[in-house]
Design an enzyme around this catalytic site. Structure first.
Site, PDB file in Angstrom:
ATOM      1  N   TRP A 197       0.796  -1.223   0.000  1.00 13.08           N
ATOM      2  CA  TRP A 197       0.000   0.000   0.000  1.00 13.08           C
ATOM      3  C   TRP A 197       0.828   1.271   0.000  1.00 13.08           C
ATOM      4  O   TRP A 197       0.290   2.351  -0.224  1.00 13.08           O
ATOM      5  CB  TRP A 197      -0.908   0.008   1.246  1.00 13.08           C
ATOM      6  CG  TRP A 197      -0.216  -0.537   2.473  1.00 13.08           C
ATOM      7  CD1 TRP A 197      -0.311  -1.817   2.960  1.00 13.08           C
ATOM      8  CD2 TRP A 197       0.714   0.132   3.337  1.00 13.08           C
ATOM      9  NE1 TRP A 197       0.492  -1.979   4.066  1.00 13.08           N
ATOM     10  CE2 TRP A 197       1.135  -0.792   4.330  1.00 13.08           C
ATOM     11  CE3 TRP A 197       1.246   1.436   3.373  1.00 13.08           C
ATOM     12  CZ2 TRP A 197       2.044  -0.475   5.326  1.00 13.08           C
ATOM     13  CZ3 TRP A 197       2.156   1.749   4.373  1.00 13.08           C
ATOM     14  CH2 TRP A 197       2.545   0.817   5.332  1.00 13.08           C
ATOM     15  N   ASN A 198       2.143   1.196   0.273  1.00 11.36           N
ATOM     16  CA  ASN A 198       2.853   2.448   0.573  1.00 11.36           C
ATOM     17  C   ASN A 198       3.073   3.335  -0.653  1.00 11.36           C
ATOM     18  O   ASN A 198       3.174   4.553  -0.527  1.00 11.36           O
ATOM     19  CB  ASN A 198       4.166   2.178   1.318  1.00 11.36           C
ATOM     20  CG  ASN A 198       5.140   1.351   0.535  1.00 11.36           C
ATOM     21  OD1 ASN A 198       4.757   0.597  -0.365  1.00 11.36           O
ATOM     22  ND2 ASN A 198       6.405   1.453   0.867  1.00 11.36           N
ATOM     23  N   LYS A 212      -2.092  -8.516  -7.413  1.00 11.62           N
ATOM     24  CA  LYS A 212      -2.867  -8.327  -6.178  1.00 11.62           C
ATOM     25  C   LYS A 212      -2.250  -7.170  -5.403  1.00 11.62           C
ATOM     26  O   LYS A 212      -1.271  -7.321  -4.686  1.00 11.62           O
ATOM     27  CB  LYS A 212      -2.885  -9.569  -5.286  1.00 11.62           C
ATOM     28  CG  LYS A 212      -3.962  -9.415  -4.198  1.00 11.62           C
ATOM     29  CD  LYS A 212      -3.695 -10.204  -2.943  1.00 11.62           C
ATOM     30  CE  LYS A 212      -2.731  -9.566  -1.998  1.00 11.62           C
ATOM     31  NZ  LYS A 212      -3.113  -8.250  -1.435  1.00 11.62           N
ATOM     32  N   GLU A 241      -5.254  -4.353  -0.277  1.00 14.75           N
ATOM     33  CA  GLU A 241      -6.696  -4.105  -0.173  1.00 14.75           C
ATOM     34  C   GLU A 241      -6.966  -2.702   0.371  1.00 14.75           C
ATOM     35  O   GLU A 241      -8.050  -2.165   0.184  1.00 14.75           O
ATOM     36  CB  GLU A 241      -7.355  -5.163   0.733  1.00 14.75           C
ATOM     37  CG  GLU A 241      -7.438  -6.554   0.106  1.00 14.75           C
ATOM     38  CD  GLU A 241      -6.101  -7.199  -0.161  1.00 14.75           C
ATOM     39  OE1 GLU A 241      -5.167  -7.016   0.627  1.00 14.75           O
ATOM     40  OE2 GLU A 241      -5.972  -7.880  -1.210  1.00 14.75           O
ATOM     41  N   GLY A 277       7.243  -6.110   0.074  1.00 18.16           N
ATOM     42  CA  GLY A 277       6.643  -6.077   1.404  1.00 18.16           C
ATOM     43  C   GLY A 277       7.661  -6.475   2.446  1.00 18.16           C
ATOM     44  O   GLY A 277       8.865  -6.324   2.236  1.00 18.16           O
ATOM     45  N   GLU A 311      11.324  -7.654  -3.199  1.00 11.96           N
ATOM     46  CA  GLU A 311      11.750  -6.340  -2.679  1.00 11.96           C
ATOM     47  C   GLU A 311      11.278  -6.288  -1.238  1.00 11.96           C
ATOM     48  O   GLU A 311      10.094  -6.072  -0.974  1.00 11.96           O
ATOM     49  CB  GLU A 311      11.083  -5.202  -3.471  1.00 11.96           C
ATOM     50  CG  GLU A 311      11.377  -5.194  -4.953  1.00 11.96           C
ATOM     51  CD  GLU A 311      12.767  -4.705  -5.277  1.00 11.96           C
ATOM     52  OE1 GLU A 311      13.537  -4.369  -4.357  1.00 11.96           O
ATOM     53  OE2 GLU A 311      13.099  -4.681  -6.470  1.00 11.96           O
ATOM     54  N   CYS A 321      10.449   1.837   2.085  1.00 12.44           N
ATOM     55  CA  CYS A 321      11.461   0.824   2.412  1.00 12.44           C
ATOM     56  C   CYS A 321      12.876   1.392   2.364  1.00 12.44           C
ATOM     57  O   CYS A 321      13.766   0.867   3.014  1.00 12.44           O
ATOM     58  CB  CYS A 321      11.316  -0.388   1.497  1.00 12.44           C
ATOM     59  SG  CYS A 321      11.294   0.039  -0.233  1.00 12.44           S
ATOM     60  N   GLU A 373      12.752  -2.715  11.416  1.00 10.04           N
ATOM     61  CA  GLU A 373      12.385  -1.605  10.532  1.00 10.04           C
ATOM     62  C   GLU A 373      11.214  -0.834  11.161  1.00 10.04           C
ATOM     63  O   GLU A 373      10.136  -1.401  11.367  1.00 10.04           O
ATOM     64  CB  GLU A 373      11.941  -2.196   9.182  1.00 10.04           C
ATOM     65  CG  GLU A 373      11.643  -1.163   8.133  1.00 10.04           C
ATOM     66  CD  GLU A 373      11.240  -1.803   6.809  1.00 10.04           C
ATOM     67  OE1 GLU A 373      10.706  -2.927   6.810  1.00 10.04           O
ATOM     68  OE2 GLU A 373      11.457  -1.147   5.771  1.00 10.04           O
TER      69      GLU A 373
HETATM   70  P1  NAD Z   1       2.352  -7.205   6.377  1.00  9.96           P
HETATM   71  O1  NAD Z   1       3.673  -7.861   6.514  1.00  9.96           O
HETATM   72  O2  NAD Z   1       1.151  -7.891   6.934  1.00  9.96           O
HETATM   73  O3  NAD Z   1       2.023  -6.924   4.840  1.00  9.96           O
HETATM   74  C1  NAD Z   1       2.937  -6.339   3.981  1.00  9.96           C
HETATM   75  C2  NAD Z   1       2.377  -6.540   2.567  1.00  9.96           C
HETATM   76  O4  NAD Z   1       2.398  -7.925   2.265  1.00  9.96           O
HETATM   77  C3  NAD Z   1       0.928  -6.115   2.419  1.00  9.96           C
HETATM   78  O5  NAD Z   1       0.767  -5.479   1.160  1.00  9.96           O
HETATM   79  C4  NAD Z   1       0.141  -7.408   2.492  1.00  9.96           C
HETATM   80  O6  NAD Z   1      -1.055  -7.374   1.720  1.00  9.96           O
HETATM   81  C5  NAD Z   1       1.103  -8.393   1.901  1.00  9.96           C
HETATM   82  N1  NAD Z   1       0.945  -9.742   2.440  1.00  9.96           N
HETATM   83  C6  NAD Z   1       0.904 -10.120   3.730  1.00  9.96           C
HETATM   84  N2  NAD Z   1       0.774 -11.445   3.834  1.00  9.96           N
HETATM   85  C7  NAD Z   1       0.728 -11.936   2.573  1.00  9.96           C
HETATM   86  C8  NAD Z   1       0.614 -13.240   2.019  1.00  9.96           C
HETATM   87  N3  NAD Z   1       0.533 -14.350   2.785  1.00  9.96           N
HETATM   88  N4  NAD Z   1       0.600 -13.362   0.672  1.00  9.96           N
HETATM   89  C9  NAD Z   1       0.696 -12.272  -0.114  1.00  9.96           C
HETATM   90  N5  NAD Z   1       0.824 -11.018   0.350  1.00  9.96           N
HETATM   91  C10 NAD Z   1       0.844 -10.848   1.680  1.00  9.96           C
HETATM   92  O7  NAD Z   1       2.483  -5.807   7.049  1.00  9.96           O
HETATM   93  P2  NAD Z   1       1.726  -4.419   6.987  1.00  9.96           P
HETATM   94  O8  NAD Z   1       1.210  -4.124   8.345  1.00  9.96           O
HETATM   95  O9  NAD Z   1       0.816  -4.261   5.814  1.00  9.96           O
HETATM   96  O10 NAD Z   1       3.001  -3.537   6.724  1.00  9.96           O
HETATM   97  C11 NAD Z   1       3.972  -3.476   7.729  1.00  9.96           C
HETATM   98  C12 NAD Z   1       5.303  -3.996   7.330  1.00  9.96           C
HETATM   99  O11 NAD Z   1       5.378  -4.395   5.972  1.00  9.96           O
HETATM  100  C13 NAD Z   1       6.298  -2.873   7.477  1.00  9.96           C
HETATM  101  O12 NAD Z   1       6.872  -2.936   8.745  1.00  9.96           O
HETATM  102  C14 NAD Z   1       7.289  -3.093   6.395  1.00  9.96           C
HETATM  103  O13 NAD Z   1       8.371  -3.846   6.890  1.00  9.96           O
HETATM  104  C15 NAD Z   1       6.583  -3.944   5.394  1.00  9.96           C
HETATM  105  N6  NAD Z   1       6.277  -3.224   4.145  1.00  9.96           N
HETATM  106  C16 NAD Z   1       7.303  -3.060   3.272  1.00  9.96           C
HETATM  107  C17 NAD Z   1       7.083  -2.390   2.093  1.00  9.96           C
HETATM  108  C18 NAD Z   1       8.198  -2.184   1.114  1.00  9.96           C
HETATM  109  O14 NAD Z   1       8.107  -1.309   0.292  1.00  9.96           O
HETATM  110  N7  NAD Z   1       9.236  -3.024   1.129  1.00  9.96           N
HETATM  111  C19 NAD Z   1       5.825  -1.871   1.820  1.00  9.96           C
HETATM  112  C20 NAD Z   1       4.785  -2.067   2.744  1.00  9.96           C
HETATM  113  C21 NAD Z   1       5.029  -2.761   3.918  1.00  9.96           C
END
Ligand code: NAD
Length: 483
Positions: free
Chosen positions: A158-159, A182, A185, A235, A257, A291, A388
């Site tokens: 989402w970021n 995907k 959401e 993520g 990434e 990130c 992080e």
């Molecule tokens: P999260 O780890 O639950 O989710 C991160 C992302 O992964 C979300 O977009 C989520 O939809 C997706 N995701 C989670 N479980 C998944 C699965 N089983 N299959 C497919 N996709 C899945 O965390 P959050 O609360 O949404 O975000 C927090 C953490 O996520 C942050 O601390 C950061 O480390 C990381 N993050 C990193 C980036 C990046 O650009 N690298 C971007 C967003 C979040």
């Protein structure tokens, strides 16, 4: 703090695009979409069921058969036309992106142009997937060619609600792959706008499909399908490792990434004012939910206290509020989870002995706001020196020698981005060489560009996005021999 009404009426109805059809919430589970500046519901996103995903997979298989045979010129034409359409729609798309993600309108406008520039770049680059002709005896030929890897399952967070979908689609579509995307959401409208631009530009049905769902259900079904040949994820490291495990079952390619924890090394010979201003702007972009956000500030001991105090004073001038209001420099965090997580890290650092120089608390409002925060002399025992923070938090620590700061910078399992500030050219080269990181900015925080590969090392991931390297990651290699 100023709030405006959330203007939900102008927000598009979230829908999925599967095998040529936009599909809404009817008959499906849903999840609310919130405006993080107000906490108000602005939409309902449909969650794909197993039949939806099976349809998307069949569509992706058909889309790939069409698109891989489509000449590169035509693929490029579609991508460049989509870029132009996006630019023409900037105001509406940026507004919806701010409503669903929270960052300021100035940022979402820039993000839209980054996405358009990327599609345009790949619209050109797809004509340059040259192979090689090998040296062979007269009358014989051996050649090396590159072909699209096949249907890709891509997961975008989402970021960067506009640019992340752009990244997940740009290179594979240019290469001739089909993609099931995907996005998060939390931010459906921005992703819909990117897909709509490609469809309006003439992309055939099935080449790009858009699904939302329960992330674990979607990733398990898509990655297990023999139709999917590559998995692309942005993520957290923990989720990335889990998806790599699923991909390994089918020996599928991955581009990952993942998380970062960017060190910022501020030498005593830096341009003090310029460094301070550069970092004050860069750190609080998207409330630090980036990130590659500058995070651990290692400041030479001779200037540490002066720099930290001046930085905190500058940070105190940042105006925080609804990103739709032009006067605000920083919006809310993207969802209710983030201020809670950041607050816990800040409390932990304070109890470990860190000094609070600015911020440190949630802002008392309906939305998900957290104050721009600066913590000085953060001890190694604090969790945020290892995890992080993904939020508007800077931690500082003094250093004495070059070797010591390199050791600190490289201490963590992450290696995404790193920054250094010095006016000494030799020192700049030495530090850039010594840092274990996929990207290094010296006297700049601008390390992403359409023509430059974006990637991490160590547990920050593997594979590149952007640049020719991003395209290469969507191609497989074949050698053909004629006697
Ligand atoms: P999260 O780890 O639950 O989710 C991160 C992302 O992964 C979300 O977009 C989520 O939809 C997706 N995701 C989670 N479980 C998944 C699965 N089983 N299959 C497919 N996709 C899945 O965390 P959050 O609360 O949404 O975000 C927090 C953490 O996520 C942050 O601390 C950061 O480390 C990381 N993050 C990193 C980036 C990046 O650009 N690298 C971007 C967003 C979040």
């Amino acid at each position: 703090m100023t709030h405006i009404a959330s203007d939900a009426a102008s927000y598009p109805r979230p829908a999925m695009h599967i095998d040529g059809e936009w599909l809404g919430v009817a008959g499906r589970r849903t999840q609310p979409v919130l405006n993080p500046a107000t906490g108000e519901v602005i939409g309902e996103v449909p969650l794909a069921n197993s039949e939806d995903l099976a349809r998307a997979l069949d569509g992706a298989a058909r889309g790939f058969r069409i698109w891989k045979k489509t000449p590169a010129d035509e693929r490029g034409r579609v991508m460049k036309a989509a870029a132009a359409l996006l630019r023409g729609r900037v105001e509406a798309i940026a507004r919806h992106a701010t409503m669903e993600e929270g960052k300021t309108l100035a940022e979402t406008r820039i993000e839209l142009h980054v996405c358009a520039n990327l599609l345009e770049f790949y619209g050109e680059e797809c004509r340059r997937t040259y192979g090689r002709l090998l040296v062979r005896p007269t009358g014989q030929r051996s050649m090396v060619v590159h072909e699209p890897v096949g249907p890709v399952a891509a997961f975008a967070p989402w970021n960067f609600p506009i640019a992340n979908p752009g990244r997940k689609l740009g290179a594979p579509v240019a290469a001739g792959c089909s993609v099931i995307l995907k996005p998060a959401e939390e931010t459906p409208a921005s992703a819909m706008a990117v897909v709509q631009a490609l469809l309006d530009a003439g992309l055939p049905n099935g080449v790009v499909q858009l699904v939302f769902g329960v992330p674990d259900e979607v990733s398990r079904q898509l990655i297990a399908s023999p139709i999917i040949r590559k998995v692309s994820f942005t993520g957290s490291t923990v989720v990335g490792k889990h998806l790599m495990g699923l991909a390994a079952e089918g020996a599928k390619r991955t581009t990952m990434e993942l998380g970062g924890h960017a060190p910022v090394i501020i030498f005593d010979d830096c341009d003090f004012d310029k460094t301070l201003e550069t970092l004050a702007v860069a750190k609080f972009r998207n409330a630090g939910q980036v990130c590659v956000s500058p995070t651990r500030f290692y400041i030479h001991e001779s200037i540490h206290d002066r720099f930290a105090a001046a930085y905190a004073a500058r940070v105190g001038q940042l105006r925080v509020g609804d990103g739709l209001i032009a006067e605000h420099h920083m919006g809310p965090m993207a969802n209710a989870r983030r201020p809670v997580a950041v607050g816990a890290l800040v409390d932990d650092a304070l109890s470990a002995g860190a000094r609070l120089l600015a911020g440190g608390e949630r802002i008392d409002a309906k939305g998900f706001f957290f104050q721009p925060t600066v913590l000085a002399d953060v001890p190694l025992a604090a969790r945020m020196m290892h995890e992080e923070p993904f939020g508007p938090v800077v931690m500082t620590a003094p250093f004495a020698s070059f070797d010591e700061v390199v050791e600190q910078a490289n201490r963590l399992p992450f290696g995404l981005a790193a920054f250094a500030f010095t006016e000494n050219g030799r020192r700049a080269n030495l530090i850039a060489d010594a840092i274990e990181s996929g990207m290094v900015g010296v006297n700049t925080t601008m390390i992403a560009a359409v023509d430059s590969p974006f990637q991490g090392v160590k547990q920050s991931g593997h594979g590149s996005e952007d640049g020719p390297e991003g395209l290469a990651a969507c191609l497989v290699t074949k050698s053909i021999h004629y006697a």
